[in-house]
Scaffold this motif. Structure first.
Motif, short mmCIF file in Angstrom:
data_model
loop_
_atom_site.label_atom_id
_atom_site.label_comp_id
_atom_site.label_asym_id
_atom_site.label_seq_id
_atom_site.Cartn_x
_atom_site.Cartn_y
_atom_site.Cartn_z
N SER A 147 42.85 50.73 34.52
CA SER A 147 42.06 50.73 35.91
C SER A 147 43.11 50.00 37.10
O SER A 147 43.03 50.33 38.15
CB SER A 147 40.89 50.19 35.78
OG SER A 147 40.89 49.04 35.69
N PHE A 148 43.66 49.10 36.47
CA PHE A 148 44.74 48.32 37.56
C PHE A 148 45.64 49.20 38.11
O PHE A 148 45.91 49.11 39.37
CB PHE A 148 44.97 46.89 37.02
CG PHE A 148 45.85 46.25 37.79
CD1 PHE A 148 45.52 45.34 38.66
CD2 PHE A 148 47.31 46.45 37.76
CE1 PHE A 148 46.27 44.48 39.43
CE2 PHE A 148 48.35 45.45 38.59
CZ PHE A 148 47.82 44.79 39.37
N LEU B 272 57.45 43.38 47.64
CA LEU B 272 56.47 42.87 46.45
C LEU B 272 56.01 41.56 46.71
O LEU B 272 54.98 41.23 45.96
CB LEU B 272 57.48 43.04 45.35
CG LEU B 272 57.96 44.33 44.87
CD1 LEU B 272 59.22 44.31 43.76
CD2 LEU B 272 56.92 45.09 44.12
N GLY B 273 56.57 40.72 47.63
CA GLY B 273 55.81 39.38 47.85
C GLY B 273 54.29 39.57 48.42
O GLY B 273 53.58 38.59 48.23
N VAL B 274 53.99 40.89 48.92
CA VAL B 274 52.50 40.75 49.25
C VAL B 274 51.69 40.86 48.13
O VAL B 274 50.49 40.14 47.91
CB VAL B 274 52.32 42.46 49.91
CG1 VAL B 274 51.05 42.82 49.92
CG2 VAL B 274 53.15 42.54 51.22
N PHE B 275 51.93 41.24 46.87
CA PHE B 275 51.16 41.20 45.58
C PHE B 275 51.01 39.81 45.33
O PHE B 275 50.14 39.18 44.76
CB PHE B 275 51.79 41.92 44.66
CG PHE B 275 51.42 43.62 44.82
CD1 PHE B 275 50.06 44.01 44.66
CD2 PHE B 275 52.62 44.45 45.18
CE1 PHE B 275 49.83 45.32 44.91
CE2 PHE B 275 52.39 45.60 45.23
CZ PHE B 275 50.97 46.10 45.06
N ILE B 276 52.04 38.80 45.47
CA ILE B 276 52.33 37.58 44.83
C ILE B 276 51.45 36.77 45.82
O ILE B 276 50.72 36.00 45.22
CB ILE B 276 53.86 37.24 45.00
CG1 ILE B 276 54.72 37.98 43.88
CG2 ILE B 276 53.78 35.54 44.60
CD1 ILE B 276 56.14 37.53 43.81
N LEU C 240 47.83 40.71 39.89
CA LEU C 240 48.35 40.68 41.31
C LEU C 240 49.66 39.92 41.19
O LEU C 240 50.70 40.91 41.93
CB LEU C 240 47.45 40.50 42.43
CG LEU C 240 46.24 41.36 42.67
CD1 LEU C 240 45.38 40.90 43.87
CD2 LEU C 240 46.89 42.81 43.10
N ILE C 241 49.65 38.75 40.78
CA ILE C 241 50.73 37.97 40.87
C ILE C 241 52.00 38.74 39.85
O ILE C 241 53.05 38.78 40.45
CB ILE C 241 50.85 36.76 40.35
CG1 ILE C 241 49.76 35.87 41.30
CG2 ILE C 241 51.95 35.84 40.22
CD1 ILE C 241 49.36 34.55 40.69
N ILE D 100 48.06 34.95 44.53
CA ILE D 100 47.89 33.51 44.73
C ILE D 100 46.60 33.13 45.29
O ILE D 100 45.82 32.16 45.14
CB ILE D 100 49.06 32.80 45.59
CG1 ILE D 100 50.25 32.85 44.47
CG2 ILE D 100 48.68 31.55 45.85
CD1 ILE D 100 51.51 32.30 45.12
N ALA D 101 46.23 33.84 46.46
CA ALA D 101 45.23 33.69 47.47
C ALA D 101 44.03 33.93 46.46
O ALA D 101 42.80 33.27 46.74
CB ALA D 101 45.17 34.60 48.53
N THR D 102 43.72 35.07 45.73
CA THR D 102 42.89 35.30 45.08
C THR D 102 42.64 34.79 43.53
O THR D 102 41.59 35.17 42.88
CB THR D 102 42.58 36.84 45.03
OG1 THR D 102 43.73 37.40 44.32
CG2 THR D 102 42.30 37.26 46.39
N VAL D 103 43.53 33.97 43.37
CA VAL D 103 43.84 33.50 41.82
C VAL D 103 43.70 34.60 40.61
O VAL D 103 42.92 34.76 39.83
CB VAL D 103 42.58 32.53 41.36
CG1 VAL D 103 43.02 31.65 40.33
CG2 VAL D 103 42.54 31.43 42.70
N ASN D 104 44.56 35.70 41.00
CA ASN D 104 44.78 36.78 40.15
C ASN D 104 45.86 36.92 39.60
O ASN D 104 46.87 37.39 40.25
CB ASN D 104 44.19 38.03 41.18
CG ASN D 104 43.83 39.45 40.16
OD1 ASN D 104 44.77 39.66 39.45
ND2 ASN D 104 43.10 40.13 40.78
N ASN D 105 45.90 36.75 38.47
CA ASN D 105 47.47 36.83 37.76
C ASN D 105 47.73 38.22 37.56
O ASN D 105 49.26 38.38 37.60
CB ASN D 105 47.34 36.08 36.17
CG ASN D 105 47.11 34.71 36.23
OD1 ASN D 105 47.42 34.03 37.26
ND2 ASN D 105 46.47 34.25 35.21
#
Length: 509
Positions: free
Chosen positions: A3-4, A164-168, A179-180, A172-177
């Motif tokens: 799904s991701f 790609l830094g947008v995902f990083i 996305l990082i 980080i902002a959402t504590v979502n590995n």
């Protein structure tokens, strides 16, 4: 995971293309500047040391600091792709200049003397002897610069450069590995592919000094590349007259309210919205809207009053808003709109188990335990008038060691994992209930009001007067409870911001 990829696969491909675009243009510019500079200092020895010192100094400047510095630079600065490309170009210069210089200098002098004896000019010696023999060394410099550019380009997202830094930053902002990793893995893959490809080219590069005229297809390829470069540069500088740029700071709530503005503008007007979210912080957003690089964003009244205007904190929400409405237009040519309806104050947060163990509810109660605790604060909180120094003085807070300084997106994770014991977060953060954290009551009312107020450039409002109607429609529509629920949907349930905002706006209809 399936799904991701369904949710983010298209955006990953788009951001990868953006990343390639940024690094490709930067490498082209870096080569066009760096190779001639390397040639120049190989001919003018007196210039070699100062030029190498300059490019070496540029390489040592922290990337985020350089991006931040460029925000206030006229023409080449601001936010977006232009300053990102400028910064990346500067980072590519050292290996290209140095390798070009060293490659030419190591060419056997006897070969150059042989060329002179044959009647060759200095330009012919450079073209037919030195550059071909130095080609592998120059290409090695380009290879190093390319890998550097791909890595540093991830920071471009902090100033709205995309990639790609947008995902990083979002991860980080959402504590979502996930996305990082969605940003880090493709960036690493691009760097490896570029390194391997240029390494192969470097090995097969012919050092033969024999003159060789470019073939017709090479000329054609060069012209096509030049045309493509011209087209891409035109796209960078071109701004559609029907486009509004909405910005946000680099944490979940800001992205959500930015998306609310964006979707409502698209729904109620015929304007197209360019989203420049996850910008570095308050001052970056302020400078961007002041310079017209973005048309508007959502600020917090207390932050604007103390962080931007450098005024002493006030607890009267109405007075703060009135002062902002008066000063912002006069000083910055910016207009402050009424609150969206909620307040997001600083929240001093501890673990739920700590609160239960010591029966803590207020900051005054916690003060006697802090000498044994480790605090974690964001960069802005340590510097602001309404930040750490005033808080410590008001409550008599002391800590075992100086507070750890970290990004907002990392603080809650550090707190939950017991790396720190107390952090300064935001009262509407969705991760607070998710991670079983507790907000300590500001019982001495230290923090000023932080109402969420849209701030727009007045020139933009004059150009697009329909924006006023959209902002008026959103006034007072979001409560603090609603905002925390929206944050929870993104932070706690890993839902996409666009979907969460769309559902919320439907509920308002």
């Amino acid at each position: 995971m399936d799904s991701f990829w369904l949710d983010y696969g298209g955006e990953i491909a788009f951001r990868t293309g953006e990343h390639l675009f940024l690094t490709g243009i930067a490498m082209a510019m870096g080569s066009l500047i760096g190779i001639p500079l390397g040639i120049l200092i190989s001919r003018q020895a007196i210039l070699a040391q100062p030029i190498i010192a300059i490019v070496n100094t540029l390489q040592t400047i922290p990337s985020l600091a350089l991006f931040g510095f460029l925000i206030s630079v006229p023409f080449l600065g601001g936010i977006g792709k232009i300053p990102a490309i400028v910064a990346l170009t500067l980072y590519t210069l050292l290996p290209i200049v140095l390798n070009t210089y060293l490659g030419i200098k190591k060419v056997d002098p006897e070969l150059k003397l042989a060329g002179l004896s044959l009647g060759m000019t200095d330009g012919q010696i450079l073209r037919y002897i030195e550059l071909p023999l130095a080609g592998a060394t120059i290409l090695a410099g380009v290879r190093i610069a390319t890998v550097i550019a791909i890595g540093v380009a991830t920071i471009a997202a902090a100033i709205g450069g995309g990639g790609l830094g947008v995902f990083i930053f979002r991860g980080i902002a959402t504590v979502n590995n996930q996305l990082i990793l969605a940003g880090a893995i493709p960036a690493a893959f691009l760097a490896l592919v570029a390194d391997w490809s240029l390494g192969r080219l470097e090995k097969t590069f012919s050092p033969s000094p024999r003159p060789k005229k470019p073939s017709k297809w090479q000329w054609g390829l060069g012209l096509i590349g030049l045309a493509l470069l011209s087209f891409l540069l035109t796209q960078i500088f071109h701004s559609s007259p029907g486009t509004v740029v909405i910005g946000s700071k680099n944490f979940t709530e800001q992205v959500i309210v930015g998306e609310i503005l964006a979707q409502e503008i698209e729904k109620e007007t015929n304007l197209r919205v360019d989203r420049q979210f996850n910008l570095g912080g308050t001052l970056i957003c302020h400078e961007a809207v002041k310079a017209g690089k973005i048309d508007g964003y959502v600020e917090y009244s207390g932050t604007a009053f103390t962080g931007i205007l450098r005024e002493k904190p006030l607890n009267d929400a109405r007075l703060v808003f009135e002062k902002l409405q008066k000063i912002y237009p006069e000083k910055f040519n910016l207009e402050v709109f009424p609150s969206l309806g909620f307040e997001n104050t600083f929240a001093i947060v501890i673990r739920g188990e700590t609160a239960s163990q010591y029966n803590l509810k207020t900051l005054s109660q916690a003060a006697k335990y802090t000498p044994n605790w480790q605090a974690g604060f964001g960069y802005e909180f340590l510097e602001r008038e309404d930040g750490y120094k005033g808080l410590a003085k008001t409550y008599g807070l002391t800590f075992a060691r100086p507070p750890k300084v970290m990004d907002l997106g990392l603080m809650y994770r550090a707190l939950a994992e017991k790396q720190v014991d107390l952090v300064a977060g935001n009262s509407t953060d969705g991760l607070i209930p998710v991670l079983d954290l507790v907000i300590l009551e500001d019982d001495q009312r230290y923090f000023p009001p932080y109402e969420a107020v849209p701030i727009f450039n007045r020139d933009s409002l004059q150009k697009h007067p329909q924006l006023r109607q959209v902002l008026a429609k959103l006034t007072g529509k979001i409560t603090s409870g609603t905002m925390q629920k929206l944050n929870y949907q993104v932070d706690g349930r890993d839902r996409r911001v666009e979907e969460v905002v769309k559902e919320f706006l439907v509920s308002l209809s």
